[in-house]
Structure formats: structure tokens, C-alpha cells
Design an enzyme around this catalytic site. Structure first.
Site, PDB file in Angstrom:
ATOM      1  N   ASP A   1       9.112  -6.165   8.034  1.00  0.00           N
ATOM      2  CA  ASP A   1       8.290  -5.172   8.121  1.00  0.00           C
ATOM      3  C   ASP A   1       8.662  -4.917   9.977  1.00  0.00           C
ATOM      4  O   ASP A   1       7.566  -4.855  10.966  1.00  0.00           O
ATOM      5  CB  ASP A   1       6.650  -5.370   8.719  1.00  0.00           C
ATOM      6  CG  ASP A   1       7.063  -5.023   6.946  1.00  0.00           C
ATOM      7  OD1 ASP A   1       7.269  -4.639   5.230  1.00  0.00           O
ATOM      8  OD2 ASP A   1       5.115  -5.150   6.168  1.00  0.00           O
TER       9      ASP A   1
ATOM     10  N   ARG B   1       5.961 -13.547   0.773  1.00  0.00           N
ATOM     11  CA  ARG B   1       5.046 -13.273   2.472  1.00  0.00           C
ATOM     12  C   ARG B   1       4.085 -15.030   2.754  1.00  0.00           C
ATOM     13  O   ARG B   1       4.040 -15.347   1.602  1.00  0.00           O
ATOM     14  CB  ARG B   1       4.245 -12.794   2.879  1.00  0.00           C
ATOM     15  CG  ARG B   1       5.119 -11.138   3.029  1.00  0.00           C
ATOM     16  CD  ARG B   1       4.308 -10.027   1.999  1.00  0.00           C
ATOM     17  NE  ARG B   1       4.867  -9.020   1.808  1.00  0.00           N
ATOM     18  CZ  ARG B   1       5.312  -8.016   2.234  1.00  0.00           C
ATOM     19  NH1 ARG B   1       4.673  -7.916   3.632  1.00  0.00           N
ATOM     20  NH2 ARG B   1       6.201  -7.153   1.706  1.00  0.00           N
TER      21      ARG B   1
ATOM     22  N   GLY C   1       1.003  -0.981   0.204  1.00  0.00           N
ATOM     23  CA  GLY C   1       0.563  -0.174  -0.143  1.00  0.00           C
ATOM     24  C   GLY C   1       0.910   1.091   0.056  1.00  0.00           C
ATOM     25  O   GLY C   1       0.179   2.438  -0.005  1.00  0.00           O
ATOM     26  N   ARG C   2       2.319   1.026   0.361  1.00  0.00           N
ATOM     27  CA  ARG C   2       3.006   2.600   0.404  1.00  0.00           C
ATOM     28  C   ARG C   2       4.294   1.889   0.090  1.00  0.00           C
ATOM     29  O   ARG C   2       5.130   2.459   0.317  1.00  0.00           O
ATOM     30  CB  ARG C   2       2.942   2.717   1.927  1.00  0.00           C
ATOM     31  CG  ARG C   2       3.224   1.988   2.670  1.00  0.00           C
ATOM     32  CD  ARG C   2       3.537   2.840   3.853  1.00  0.00           C
ATOM     33  NE  ARG C   2       3.858   2.162   5.665  1.00  0.00           N
ATOM     34  CZ  ARG C   2       4.227   1.990   6.050  1.00  0.00           C
ATOM     35  NH1 ARG C   2       4.539   3.458   6.599  1.00  0.00           N
ATOM     36  NH2 ARG C   2       4.227   0.868   7.042  1.00  0.00           N
TER      37      ARG C   2
ATOM     38  N   ASP D   1      -1.999   6.885   3.301  1.00  0.00           N
ATOM     39  CA  ASP D   1      -1.806   7.846   1.781  1.00  0.00           C
ATOM     40  C   ASP D   1      -0.516   7.394   1.466  1.00  0.00           C
ATOM     41  O   ASP D   1      -0.194   7.962   0.131  1.00  0.00           O
ATOM     42  CB  ASP D   1      -1.116   9.436   2.910  1.00  0.00           C
ATOM     43  CG  ASP D   1       0.080   9.129   3.698  1.00  0.00           C
ATOM     44  OD1 ASP D   1       0.026   7.940   4.378  1.00  0.00           O
ATOM     45  OD2 ASP D   1       0.150   9.885   4.327  1.00  0.00           O
ATOM     46  N   GLY D   2       0.095   6.327   1.569  1.00  0.00           N
ATOM     47  CA  GLY D   2       1.403   5.868   0.536  1.00  0.00           C
ATOM     48  C   GLY D   2       1.994   6.513   1.731  1.00  0.00           C
ATOM     49  O   GLY D   2       3.235   5.638   0.559  1.00  0.00           O
TER      50      GLY D   2
ATOM     51  N   ASP E   1       1.002 -11.691   6.895  1.00  0.00           N
ATOM     52  CA  ASP E   1       1.548 -10.199   5.946  1.00  0.00           C
ATOM     53  C   ASP E   1       3.129 -10.207   6.397  1.00  0.00           C
ATOM     54  O   ASP E   1       4.092  -9.057   5.272  1.00  0.00           O
ATOM     55  CB  ASP E   1       0.766  -9.428   5.275  1.00  0.00           C
ATOM     56  CG  ASP E   1       0.385  -8.854   6.384  1.00  0.00           C
ATOM     57  OD1 ASP E   1      -0.241  -9.611   7.539  1.00  0.00           O
ATOM     58  OD2 ASP E   1       0.462  -7.522   6.626  1.00  0.00           O
TER      59      ASP E   1
HETATM   60  P1  AMP Z   1       2.075  -2.965   8.716  1.00  0.00           P
HETATM   61  O1  AMP Z   1       1.158  -3.391   8.817  1.00  0.00           O
HETATM   62  O2  AMP Z   1       3.162  -1.912   8.217  1.00  0.00           O
HETATM   63  O3  AMP Z   1       2.697  -4.434   7.336  1.00  0.00           O
HETATM   64  O4  AMP Z   1       0.955  -3.241   6.749  1.00  0.00           O
HETATM   65  C1  AMP Z   1      -0.379  -3.971   7.031  1.00  0.00           C
HETATM   66  C2  AMP Z   1      -1.415  -3.467   5.378  1.00  0.00           C
HETATM   67  O5  AMP Z   1      -1.197  -2.058   5.627  1.00  0.00           O
HETATM   68  C3  AMP Z   1       0.147  -3.076   4.499  1.00  0.00           C
HETATM   69  O6  AMP Z   1      -0.885  -3.608   3.384  1.00  0.00           O
HETATM   70  C4  AMP Z   1       0.727  -1.993   4.379  1.00  0.00           C
HETATM   71  O7  AMP Z   1       0.892  -1.862   2.570  1.00  0.00           O
HETATM   72  C5  AMP Z   1      -0.678  -1.055   4.456  1.00  0.00           C
HETATM   73  N1  AMP Z   1      -0.216  -0.137   4.383  1.00  0.00           N
HETATM   74  C6  AMP Z   1       0.596   0.553   6.045  1.00  0.00           C
HETATM   75  N2  AMP Z   1       0.056   2.353   5.779  1.00  0.00           N
HETATM   76  C7  AMP Z   1       0.034   2.325   4.484  1.00  0.00           C
HETATM   77  C8  AMP Z   1      -0.301   3.037   4.261  1.00  0.00           C
HETATM   78  N3  AMP Z   1       0.474   4.857   4.866  1.00  0.00           N
HETATM   79  N4  AMP Z   1      -0.672   3.579   3.126  1.00  0.00           N
HETATM   80  C9  AMP Z   1      -1.043   3.147   2.334  1.00  0.00           C
HETATM   81  N5  AMP Z   1      -1.202   1.408   3.139  1.00  0.00           N
HETATM   82  C10 AMP Z   1      -0.472   1.475   3.390  1.00  0.00           C
HETATM   83 MG    MG Z   2       4.498  -5.311   6.423  1.00  0.00          MG
END
Ligand code: AMP
Ligand code: MG
Length: 473
Positions: free
Chosen positions: A255, A180, A88-89, A121-122, A245
Site C-alpha cells: 500500500d 494483514r 474497497g477498490r 468510487d472503487g 490494515d
Molecule cells: P488505504 O488507506 O488506501 O489503505 O485504504 C483504506 C481503505 O479505504 C481500504 O479499505 C480501501 O479499500 C478503501 N479505499 C481507498 N480508496 C478507495 C476508493 N477510491 N474507493 C473505495 N474504497 C477505497
Molecule cells: Mg490499504
């Protein structure tokens, strides 16, 4: 051209549902904060001057041969299944074959929205980018499989989070892949057996060339993850978000969100602000990884010729995993006590120490490092508890050939302590990167004492203790 990255992409050639082709979103004013020259050399990257590096590592300029994309995956987050997650980012820029012939991903994290961003917001802010940079490189230096940090830039843009407007940043991370457990779950949830087979073949070619069947793959991943989690335990590391994930197929740590190294030892320790149930507490990590491997097994069942038989075999493999973790754990903690080849009979000694450490609020890292010196007993509120244990330990070491050197190589002198990371982030937000640089340097050789940096090894004082850590989102 000021940078050459010898891209040799394979993921971008997989079929459609695996990813979305997507360029990073340009940022206003990228500035380079850090570039890992040693890692760049290992990856076969050559640069001419540093002038344009911020352009490349922000995604403003796409290097020749790069084919940016966002990967699709699913995952169990805190036990609840999301069939659609994905980068997502992040943008995978591509892969290189490193100097050792190993394929490595180069990925930007914080590089703008993708089709998988949902409401995000990516972007990323400077704090989590620096945290991941420092902690992932420290893990590598500790000898623990992990993604690496190649570069970090600030974007010149603000990112809005609960705390308000924060400086935006982008991390370039390198991993032996970003496959993953959740990648397998993505296709399993869609009952797309064709894609699962393609993913299986791709994974085997890339990571486990000896695996002939999904059963072989499952067993190989179980072994790597078992070793990884035992290694985390050995340095007092708490990942904090062991969602499926965030669990790699390669067996690398990935991560770094609300992760933390423990100061005072306690088996129930949790730092993550969102882990209110203690699902990902220090001593629960072995249970969680077994659960995560069960999710991988469930996905793989779909591509087995005889599913009933597969369920029986996979259940057996997953049920055997706690013993595999325990064997690694025993070896690792044995070495921390100076025992070359610990046997189950040594368990009482190891657990005995951990128990008195927990009861006496002993610092995890400094206690192990001080073993065999006068200073060890000072770590205990009631030093007599230690004295009693020490008698048994010394007796056990009779006959061990070189316990001191084993301990020196197993018990780090320095780890990235939470309060120092918070301190370096605050300084960096104010424009001062001195502590970031100092810590980076000190953590590159974590087993070697560096007397002038001694204060960085101190446990936090009561007003320095960090009790909670937050996700980078
Ligand atoms: P994480 O917990 O950081 O491993 O993220 C879990 C999911 O949320 C993944 O699909 C990430 O890409 C998405 N994600 C986390 N932060 C953001 C962000 N700021 N914008 C878009 N997607 C996000
Ligand atoms: Mg992640």
C-alpha cells in the site's frame, strides 16, 4: 487466447465471511501503460502478443481460472479502529505458484466498487498508480520485501478527486499474500474464533510452515516486520500510512499511498498530508510497528487455550520487539558505513553521523553513497562537522576487510525521488511516458552508477522540493 495465467486459487476456498465474490467493473477504453515481462515470467504467465493485455489487466476480460473476489479486513487507521474495511477498490484475481514454488496473489487495484467500498468510487487515478508501480519495483530492486507491479493500464474514464477530473488507471499488483494484521482484527472484533483458527491455519500453511502455535506465528511476524522496518530506515523510506490494515503478515511492504524517500535527512520527517500529528514520521516507524504487532497479539489471544498465560507471553514478545528492530538497524547502518558486523559499540559512530546530517541538512542517499570520497563533505553546510566525524570513522574501518564493496552494495546510487515522481506523473497525464520509462529502467539496478542518468540522482533544488504527498484515494 493471448494470455495464460496458471491460477491455483486457495483464498477463494475459505469460508464465506473471508471475502465477497465480485468481478471487476468493466471500463471504457483500457490502454496498456506498462507490463512487467520479467515478473510475468517468474509467475509462469505466458502471453501471445500484447494486443489484449489491457483487456485482462483492466478486468474487462477475466482470464481462465480466475475467481475474482474482494477480501474482508478491519484495521486501526491512525489509531482509531474500523471493524469493517476490506478491498474497497481491489479485486483479487487469484493466485499462482511462481517458478520458485511460492504462492503469489495477483490483484487489480482501482477495479471498481465492491461491498467494502463505503463511500468510495472503487477507482484510482493515474498518479498513484504510476507512483506505486515505480516505488514498489524500486523497493524490490533495493532488496526490500514488497508487493510488486505486474501491469498498469489507463481506463479511458475520468476519476474525480479534489484536484478535479483525472485520468483513471488500474494497477495489477502481486504480493506473497494480502493477509494483514487487519485480517486477524476483522474476525477478532467479531469474536469469531472459528474463523480466526481457520485464518491461523491458512496463514501458517502459506507463510510460516514451521509455526505450530499462535505464539510461534506472532514471533515470526514480529521478526519479519522488525527487519522490514529497519530496511526502510536504511534507505530513508517513510511509508506514510502504517495503519494495521496496511501491515502485512508476510512482512512485505504494501500500500504505497503518500509514501516518500527522504531527500534531506531529518528524523521527524513526514510527507503525508493527512499525517498532521507525525504519527508515521520517519523515526516513529519502529514505535508504530510495535504497536501494530500488539494489535496482532491481541487478536491472537482469542485462539489461545489459556488466555491469561497468552497475555503474559505475548506482552513479553511485543516488549522484546524494539530490541529486535534495533539489532537489524545496527547491522544495516553498520554496513552503510562499511562495517561487516556492527556491535553496540558502533552505535555512537552511526548516531553521530545521523546527527550531523540532520544539523547540516545533508541529503540522506547522496551522503551515504559519497562516504569515502571527496564529495561526502560537500553534503554538509558546515563540512568541518563531517571532517571531525570522518577521523573516527576511518579509524574504526581499520581492520575491516573490504568496506568499499560493502558500502557500494548497501548505499544506493539512485532512489525514486519525490520531485522526479511528481514530474513523471505530470508528464504522463500529458501523455508522455518517457520519464516513467527512464526511471523504471534506472531504478532496476539502483546500486550501479549509470553516468548518463546522473541528473536523476540529484537532490531537488529549493523550488523542486516536494513537501507533501497525498493518499491515492
Ligand atoms: P488505504 O488507506 O488506501 O489503505 O485504504 C483504506 C481503505 O479505504 C481500504 O479499505 C480501501 O479499500 C478503501 N479505499 C481507498 N480508496 C478507495 C476508493 N477510491 N474507493 C473505495 N474504497 C477505497
Ligand atoms: Mg490499504
Amino acid at each position: 487466447m493471448s494470455i495464460t495465467i496458471p491460477f491455483e486459487n486457495s483464498y477463494a476456498r475459505l469460508p464465506d465471511p473471508f471475502f465477497s465474490r465480485r468481478n471487476p467493473t468493466p471500463v471504457k477504453d483500457p490502454q496498456l501503460i506498462a507490463f512487467n515481462t520479467e515478473l510475468a515470467t517468474e509467475l509462469g504467465i505466458t502471453t501471445e502478443g500484447n494486443d489484449d493485455l489491457a483487456q485482462y489487466f483492466s478486468g474487462n476480460t477475466i482470464a481462465a481460472g480466475s475467481d475474482p473476489l474482494a477480501q474482508a479486513y478491519a484495521g486501526h487507521q491512525f489509531g482509531g479502529f474500523s471493524p469493517q474495511l476490506g478491498d474497497g477498490r481491489a479485486n483479487l484475481l487469484g493466485e499462482v505458484l511462481d517458478t520458485g514454488g511460492q504462492r503469489r496473489d495477483i490483484q487489480l487495484k482501482g477495479s471498481g466498487p465492491t461491498p467494502y467500498s463505503r463511500n468510495g468510487d472503487g477507482r484510482a487515478w493515474l498518479g498513484p498508480v504510476l507512483r506505486e508501480y515505480v516505488v514498489s519495483e524500486a523497493m524490490h530492486a533495493l532488496g526490500i520485501p514488497t508487493s510488486r507491479a505486474l501491469a498498469a493500464v489507463t481506463t479511458g474514464e475520468s476519476v474525480y478527486r479534489e484536484q478535479g477530473a483525472l485520468p483513471g488507471a488500474i494497477l495489477t499488483r502481486v504480493a506473497s499474500s494480502h493477509l494483514r494484521v487487519g485480517t486477524f482484527q476483522f474476525f477478532a472484533a467479531r469474536r469469531d474464533t472459528e474463523a480466526l483458527k481457520t485464518l491461523f491455519d491458512y496463514t501458517v500453511t502459506r507463510h510460516y510452515p514451521d509455526a505450530e502455535t499462535p505464539t510461534d506465528l506472532l514471533n515470526a511476524v514480529i521478526d519479519r516486520q522488525a527487519r522490514l522496518i529497519a530496511q526502510w530506515m536504511g534507505v530513508g523510506f517513510i511509508h506514510g500510512v502504517m495503519n494495521t490494515d496496511n501491515t502485512t503478515i508476510s512482512g512485505e511492504t504494501i500500500d504505497y499511498g503518500p509514501c516518500a524517500f527522504m531527500d534531506v535527512f531529518h528524523p521527524d520527517m513526514v510527507f503525508s498530508s493527512i499525517d498532521t500529528q507525525g504519527r508515521y514520521a520517519y523515526s516513529n516507524q519502529p514505535n508504530v510497528i510495535v504497536w501494530n504487532m500488539a494489535q496482532l497479539a491481541t487478536s491472537l489471544v482469542q485462539i489461545m487455550p489459556n488466555r491469561d498465560q497468552a497475555v503474559t507471553d505475548f506482552t513479553e514478545a511485543v516488549h522484546a520487539m524494539p530490541d529486535v528492530i534495533h539489532r537489524y538497524w545496527l547491522q544495516i547502518f553498520g554496513r552503510k558505513l562499511g562495517i561487516t558486523n556492527a556491535t553496540p559499540e558502533d552505535e555512537t559512530l552511526i548516531i553521530g553521523l545521523l546527527e550531523i546530517m540532520a544539523n547540516n541538512r545533508a541529503d540522506f542517499t547522496n551522503t551515504f553513497r559519497a562516504l569515502g570520497t571527496e564529495k561526502a563533505r560537500d553534503q554538509f553546510l558546515n563540512p568541518k562537522d563531517f571532517d571531525t566525524w570522518e577521523v573516527d570513522w576511518k579509524q574504526r574501518l581499520n581492520g575491516e576487510s573490504n568496506p568499499e564493496s560493502i558500502m557500494q552494495a548497501s548505499n544506493p546510487w539512485i532512489i525514486p525521488r519525490n520531485h522526479r515522481i511528481e514530474e513523471l506523473i505530470q508528464a504522463a497525464v500529458a501523455g508522455d511516458y518517457t520519464l516513467f520509462e527512464t526511471l523504471r529502467g534506472a531504478l532496476a539496478t539502483p546500486f550501479t552508477p549509470q553516468p548518463e542518468l546522473q541528473p536523476l540522482t540529484h537532490a531537488p533544488t529549493s523550488d523542486q522540493v516536494v513537501r507533501q504527498t497525498f493518499c491515492g484515494t
